[in-house]
Design a protein around this motif. Structure first.
Motif, PDB file in Angstrom:
ATOM      1  N   VAL A 107       0.869  -1.168   0.000  1.00  0.00           N
ATOM      2  CA  VAL A 107       0.000   0.000   0.000  1.00  0.00           C
ATOM      3  C   VAL A 107       0.910   1.224   0.000  1.00  0.00           C
ATOM      4  O   VAL A 107       1.702   1.410   0.928  1.00  0.00           O
ATOM      5  CB  VAL A 107      -0.936   0.040   1.222  1.00  0.00           C
ATOM      6  CG1 VAL A 107      -1.789   1.305   1.195  1.00  0.00           C
ATOM      7  CG2 VAL A 107      -1.830  -1.196   1.268  1.00  0.00           C
ATOM      8  N   VAL A 108       0.808   2.048  -1.036  1.00  0.00           N
ATOM      9  CA  VAL A 108       1.672   3.223  -1.176  1.00  0.00           C
ATOM     10  C   VAL A 108       0.786   4.435  -1.422  1.00  0.00           C
ATOM     11  O   VAL A 108      -0.027   4.435  -2.360  1.00  0.00           O
ATOM     12  CB  VAL A 108       2.675   3.045  -2.328  1.00  0.00           C
ATOM     13  CG1 VAL A 108       3.494   4.321  -2.528  1.00  0.00           C
ATOM     14  CG2 VAL A 108       3.603   1.860  -2.057  1.00  0.00           C
ATOM     15  N   ILE A 109       0.942   5.463  -0.596  1.00  0.00           N
ATOM     16  CA  ILE A 109       0.076   6.651  -0.669  1.00  0.00           C
ATOM     17  C   ILE A 109       0.923   7.895  -0.908  1.00  0.00           C
ATOM     18  O   ILE A 109       1.848   8.184  -0.136  1.00  0.00           O
ATOM     19  CB  ILE A 109      -0.736   6.818   0.631  1.00  0.00           C
ATOM     20  CG1 ILE A 109      -1.572   5.562   0.892  1.00  0.00           C
ATOM     21  CG2 ILE A 109      -1.637   8.057   0.545  1.00  0.00           C
ATOM     22  CD1 ILE A 109      -2.236   5.534   2.256  1.00  0.00           C
ATOM     23  N   GLY A 110       0.604   8.625  -1.965  1.00  0.00           N
ATOM     24  CA  GLY A 110       1.237   9.913  -2.226  1.00  0.00           C
ATOM     25  C   GLY A 110       0.341  11.023  -1.707  1.00  0.00           C
ATOM     26  O   GLY A 110      -0.832  11.102  -2.068  1.00  0.00           O
ATOM     27  N   VAL A 111       0.877  11.864  -0.853  1.00  0.00           N
ATOM     28  CA  VAL A 111       0.093  12.925  -0.215  1.00  0.00           C
ATOM     29  C   VAL A 111       0.294  14.223  -0.997  1.00  0.00           C
ATOM     30  O   VAL A 111       1.316  14.884  -0.881  1.00  0.00           O
ATOM     31  CB  VAL A 111       0.509  13.112   1.256  1.00  0.00           C
ATOM     32  CG1 VAL A 111      -0.361  14.184   1.922  1.00  0.00           C
ATOM     33  CG2 VAL A 111       0.395  11.793   2.019  1.00  0.00           C
ATOM     34  N   ALA A 132      -2.544   5.002  -3.759  1.00  0.00           N
ATOM     35  CA  ALA A 132      -3.561   6.037  -3.582  1.00  0.00           C
ATOM     36  C   ALA A 132      -2.873   7.389  -3.627  1.00  0.00           C
ATOM     37  O   ALA A 132      -1.689   7.513  -3.280  1.00  0.00           O
ATOM     38  CB  ALA A 132      -4.305   5.869  -2.258  1.00  0.00           C
ATOM     39  N   ILE A 133      -3.617   8.396  -4.063  1.00  0.00           N
ATOM     40  CA  ILE A 133      -3.091   9.758  -4.090  1.00  0.00           C
ATOM     41  C   ILE A 133      -4.130  10.705  -3.516  1.00  0.00           C
ATOM     42  O   ILE A 133      -5.318  10.621  -3.856  1.00  0.00           O
ATOM     43  CB  ILE A 133      -2.671  10.177  -5.517  1.00  0.00           C
ATOM     44  CG1 ILE A 133      -2.102  11.608  -5.501  1.00  0.00           C
ATOM     45  CG2 ILE A 133      -3.824  10.030  -6.500  1.00  0.00           C
ATOM     46  CD1 ILE A 133      -1.416  11.995  -6.808  1.00  0.00           C
ATOM     47  N   VAL A 134      -3.691  11.574  -2.639  1.00  0.00           N
ATOM     48  CA  VAL A 134      -4.559  12.580  -2.051  1.00  0.00           C
ATOM     49  C   VAL A 134      -4.553  13.813  -2.941  1.00  0.00           C
ATOM     50  O   VAL A 134      -3.493  14.288  -3.355  1.00  0.00           O
ATOM     51  CB  VAL A 134      -4.081  12.945  -0.629  1.00  0.00           C
ATOM     52  CG1 VAL A 134      -4.965  14.038  -0.024  1.00  0.00           C
ATOM     53  CG2 VAL A 134      -4.056  11.715   0.265  1.00  0.00           C
TER      54      VAL A 134
END
Length: 351
Positions: A107-111, A132-134
């Protein structure tokens, strides 16, 4: 794992600073992809911060709270949060995301919207990793979820609050960088203020222009710009400027004026001697979005496409933590909030 990250950073391959997340320290619709639930122990979460990094008391800190909640409530111990470096390029972001995926972070999230192109480049190379990207509406890559917010709705309530609290019928707005996203904050703020007083005077300013994104991490410039608006007659300022907003609050406290925060409840994070200046904050549930996304992976019902967070879902709101400033206007703000939820008020996304 930590050793390898540190070694690569020290070698300058990524040019990043790494912070291990300390566990002590309303979402959109979910679209299942047929996966079975995964044991939390099999999930590894990597989160990459936007400009300003952790400690901005705003956007990035909200993401960090979501990561803490992931650890505490889902029992996921293997998490890493990565800091940006000043002046970094998309290539640095690509390398950072690639490294996390290669190291087994599923799980990799770019803020932040700055990760849009890097995620578009990296995600197709790792189809088994959930990205996911915010703040970006990516809906055309199967393993990428966009987590976006109705910032204009929370900003509308911030504008109404400013118009209700001003004694001079003169308020201000300070944006960090003049991008379409931050213009949504400005548009909502102006509309909310004019809902209360169509003739209100509104100062607006941006601290930098793309491709210069330093406006999100320059408290000194934020303070100087706020001083200019207060000197021009404004007595309430709302900012959407990340860490630069700390300088806006400092100016408000020094001049005994009023301040409205953004993304996180900035009354809660303000120094004690500055708290009385904080009227409210336009809340953006980045923490909720991060937590709900990771939980969907654990549950085997991964959120897909674009997930939208608004007033109706509890994804945005306004803070009520300072009763000295908010109690006399809360009833009116709650009425406006319900009218927005009911569809009676349409809010522009451009000024």
């Amino acid at each position: 794992m930590v050793t390898r990250f540190a070694a690569i950073a020290a070698a300058g391959v990524l040019g990043l600073a790494m912070t291990a997340c300390d566990a002590s320290g309303g979402g959109g619709e979910s679209g299942g992809d047929g996966e079975s639930a995964a044991p939390a122990t099999d999930i590894k979460v990597g989160l990459a911060y936007d400009i300003g990094g952790r400690g901005d008391k705003s956007f990035n800190d909200a993401a960090y709270r979501g990561l803490q909640q992931v650890q505490e409530e889902l029992g996921i111990e293997d998490v890493q949060d990565l800091e940006p470096t000043e002046g970094e390029s998309d290539a640095d972001k690509v390398n950072r995301l690639t490294l996390m995926a290669e190291e087994g972070y599923n799980v990799v999230i770019g803020v932040g919207f700055a990760y849009e192109q890097p995620i578009r480049e990296v995600a197709p190379e790792f189809p088994d990793v959930h990205f996911a990207i915010v703040d970006s509406e990516i809906d055309d890559i199967d393993n990428v979820t966009g987590l976006v917010f109705a910032e204009e709705q929370a900003s509308f309530l911030a504008g109404a609050a400013a118009a209700l609290k001003t004694e001079e019928d003169h308020i201000g707005f300070i944006g960090g960088v003049e991008t379409p996203l931050i213009k949504k904050f400005e548009a909502g703020y102006i509309a909310g203020a004019q809902e209360i007083n169509p003739d209100i005077e509104i100062e607006t300013a941006y601290l930098s222009q793309p491709p210069d994104f330093s406006g999100f991490q320059d408290p000194a410039r934020g303070k100087a710009t706020a001083e200019g608006q207060y000197d021009a007659g404004a007595d309430v300022i709302y900012h959407a400027a990340g860490a630069s907003g700390n300088g806006v609050l400092e100016s408000a406290a020094e001049q005994e004026k009023l301040f409205i925060g953004v993304d996180s409840d900035q009354y809660e994070s303000a120094p004690e001697d500055q708290r009385s200046s904080v009227v409210t904050s336009a809340l953006k549930g980045v923490d909720t979005a991060v937590f709900e996304y990771v939980k969907s992976v654990v549950d085997g019902d991964v959120q897909s496409g674009v997930q939208r967070f608004d007033l109706a879902s509890g994804g945005v709101d306004y803070a009520t933590s300072n009763p000295e400033q908010i109690s006399d206007i809360q009833e009116e703000l709650d009425g406006l909030k319900q009218r927005i939820i009911d569809g009676e008020i349409e809010i522009p996304t451009e000024p």
